[in-house]
Write a protein that holds these residues in place. Structure first.
Motif, short mmCIF file in Angstrom:
data_model
loop_
_atom_site.label_atom_id
_atom_site.label_comp_id
_atom_site.label_asym_id
_atom_site.label_seq_id
_atom_site.Cartn_x
_atom_site.Cartn_y
_atom_site.Cartn_z
N GLN A 1 0.83 -1.21 0.00
CA GLN A 1 0.00 0.00 0.00
C GLN A 1 0.87 1.26 0.00
OE1 GLN A 1 -3.37 -0.41 -0.38
NE2 GLN A 1 -2.66 -2.53 -0.55
N ALA A 2 2.00 1.22 0.69
CA ALA A 2 2.92 2.37 0.65
C ALA A 2 3.47 2.57 -0.75
CB ALA A 2 4.05 2.15 1.65
N ALA A 3 3.73 1.47 -1.45
CA ALA A 3 4.19 1.59 -2.84
C ALA A 3 3.11 2.22 -3.72
CB ALA A 3 4.58 0.22 -3.38
N GLY A 4 1.85 1.88 -3.47
CA GLY A 4 0.76 2.52 -4.22
C GLY A 4 0.69 4.02 -3.96
N ILE A 5 0.92 4.43 -2.74
CA ILE A 5 0.92 5.87 -2.42
C ILE A 5 2.08 6.57 -3.11
CG2 ILE A 5 1.16 7.55 -0.54
CD1 ILE A 5 -0.33 5.62 1.25
N TRP A 6 3.24 5.92 -3.17
CA TRP A 6 4.37 6.50 -3.89
C TRP A 6 4.04 6.66 -5.37
CZ3 TRP A 6 7.83 9.14 -1.62
CH2 TRP A 6 8.35 8.77 -0.38
N LEU A 7 3.32 5.71 -5.94
CA LEU A 7 2.92 5.85 -7.34
C LEU A 7 1.98 7.03 -7.55
CD1 LEU A 7 2.38 2.13 -8.44
CD2 LEU A 7 4.21 3.67 -9.15
N LEU A 8 1.08 7.24 -6.60
CA LEU A 8 0.19 8.39 -6.70
C LEU A 8 0.96 9.70 -6.63
CD1 LEU A 8 -2.84 7.26 -4.50
CD2 LEU A 8 -2.69 7.33 -7.00
N LEU A 9 2.06 9.72 -5.90
CA LEU A 9 2.89 10.92 -5.80
C LEU A 9 3.88 11.03 -6.96
CD1 LEU A 9 3.68 10.84 -1.96
CD2 LEU A 9 2.03 12.28 -3.17
N LYS A 10 3.76 10.13 -7.96
CA LYS A 10 4.63 10.13 -9.14
C LYS A 10 6.09 9.89 -8.79
CE LYS A 10 1.57 13.04 -11.90
NZ LYS A 10 1.44 14.26 -12.73
N ALA A 11 6.31 9.05 -7.78
CA ALA A 11 7.66 8.62 -7.41
C ALA A 11 7.78 7.15 -7.78
CB ALA A 11 7.92 8.86 -5.93
N GLU A 12 7.89 6.89 -9.09
CA GLU A 12 7.88 5.51 -9.56
C GLU A 12 9.10 4.74 -9.10
OE1 GLU A 12 7.75 8.13 -11.57
OE2 GLU A 12 5.68 8.22 -12.30
N PHE A 13 10.24 5.40 -9.04
CA PHE A 13 11.47 4.72 -8.64
C PHE A 13 11.38 4.22 -7.20
CE2 PHE A 13 15.71 4.87 -6.71
CZ PHE A 13 16.36 3.94 -7.51
N LEU A 14 10.88 5.05 -6.30
CA LEU A 14 10.75 4.63 -4.91
C LEU A 14 9.73 3.52 -4.77
CD1 LEU A 14 10.83 8.11 -3.12
CD2 LEU A 14 12.69 6.46 -3.36
N ASN B 1 12.39 17.81 -19.47
CA ASN B 1 12.00 16.59 -20.17
C ASN B 1 12.75 15.36 -19.64
OD1 ASN B 1 10.60 14.97 -21.93
ND2 ASN B 1 11.87 15.47 -23.72
N VAL B 2 12.81 15.22 -18.33
CA VAL B 2 13.41 14.05 -17.70
C VAL B 2 12.46 13.54 -16.62
CG1 VAL B 2 15.80 14.75 -18.13
CG2 VAL B 2 14.67 15.46 -16.03
N GLY B 3 12.61 12.28 -16.30
CA GLY B 3 11.79 11.70 -15.25
C GLY B 3 12.42 11.90 -13.89
N ASN B 4 11.62 11.61 -12.87
CA ASN B 4 12.15 11.77 -11.51
C ASN B 4 13.22 10.75 -11.18
OD1 ASN B 4 10.58 9.54 -11.42
ND2 ASN B 4 9.12 10.32 -9.92
N THR B 5 13.19 9.59 -11.86
CA THR B 5 14.22 8.59 -11.63
C THR B 5 15.58 9.08 -12.12
OG1 THR B 5 12.57 6.84 -11.90
CG2 THR B 5 14.89 6.20 -12.06
N LYS B 6 15.60 9.67 -13.30
CA LYS B 6 16.86 10.20 -13.84
C LYS B 6 17.36 11.37 -12.99
CE LYS B 6 19.00 11.78 -18.13
NZ LYS B 6 18.79 12.09 -19.57
N MET B 7 16.45 12.24 -12.57
CA MET B 7 16.86 13.36 -11.74
C MET B 7 17.37 12.88 -10.39
SD MET B 7 14.67 16.76 -10.71
CE MET B 7 14.75 17.36 -12.40
#
Length: 217
Positions: free
Chosen positions: A41-54, A130-136
């Motif tokens: 469920q914490a991973a789902g919340i991270w996805l909602l916050l657009k933190a796919e890497f986390l 034009n970069v994702g949060n994972t790259k940043m």
């Protein structure tokens, strides 16, 4: 209320319930399963916050490796629940106080450390470059926070070596081979050639059986 807010409340409710059941479950296996549910469920919340890497890291590292290991360890151990629960109410006030302090600290950080206006600005910055949060995040870790990352890696390496050194104990029943003896071994010490005749005459079976028949008669 939009769909994103609905999923946030759903994930949060399941996360709080599963975290509560981790502490209150009588069966250790059930507690581990509820903890895995809390991580998902914490991973789902991270996805909602657009933190796919986390979110992906949480699923792969904790759900895929650590929690599965915990589950197997708990299932193999014979845990006495009665001895574990001894002294629960004795230490309950201290635990309640520590939990209240942590809750107040988290509330203070969430109330004063973040604002709703920062999210659109961050999204605008990510869209502009034009970069994702994972790259940043990778760029920040290996440029601005390079030394803290290296120090953390060294600490984890020392911890891993220390854990191996503490658990590596010599046992009398363990069979092991000294590598130095293997290196110094020679073929003459391991293999002995015995000279034998290539062919041997077979014993005369018929001649030996004839006197035996005569004695019977």
């Amino acid at each position: 209320m939009d769909i994103q807010a609905g999923f946030f409340y759903l994930f949060s409710a399941v996360l709080l319930f599963s975290a509560f059941r981790v502490v209150t479950a009588r069966n250790p296996v059930h507690a581990v399963l509820f903890l895995m549910l809390a991580f998902s469920q914490a991973a789902g919340i991270w996805l909602l916050l657009k933190a796919e890497f986390l979110a992906i890291t949480l699923v792969l590292v904790y759900l895929g490796a650590v929690m599965v290991l915990f589950l197997f360890v708990v299932m193999m151990l014979d845990i006495n629940i009665d001895s574990v629960r001894q002294g629960f109410w004795k230490h309950f006030p201290l635990a309640l106080g520590v939990g209240a302090v942590i809750t107040l600290e988290m509330a203070a950080v969430l109330k004063g450390g973040f604002s709703a206006a920062q999210a659109p600005e961050m999204q605008a910055v990510l869209a502009a470059v034009n970069v994702g949060n994972t790259k940043m995040l990778g760029g920040l870790l290996y440029t601005q926070y390079l030394y803290p990352v290296q120090i953390a890696a060294v600490i984890l390496l020392v911890a891993m070596i220390a854990a191996i050194a503490l658990t590596l104990r010599e046992r009398k029943t363990t069979k092991k081979i000294d590598p130095s003896i293997q290196v110094r071994a020679k073929a003459a010490d391991r293999l002995v050639v015995v000279s034998m005749q290539a062919t041997q005459a077979a014993p005369a079976v018929e001649e030996a059986a004839a006197p035996a028949e005569e004695t019977k008669r």
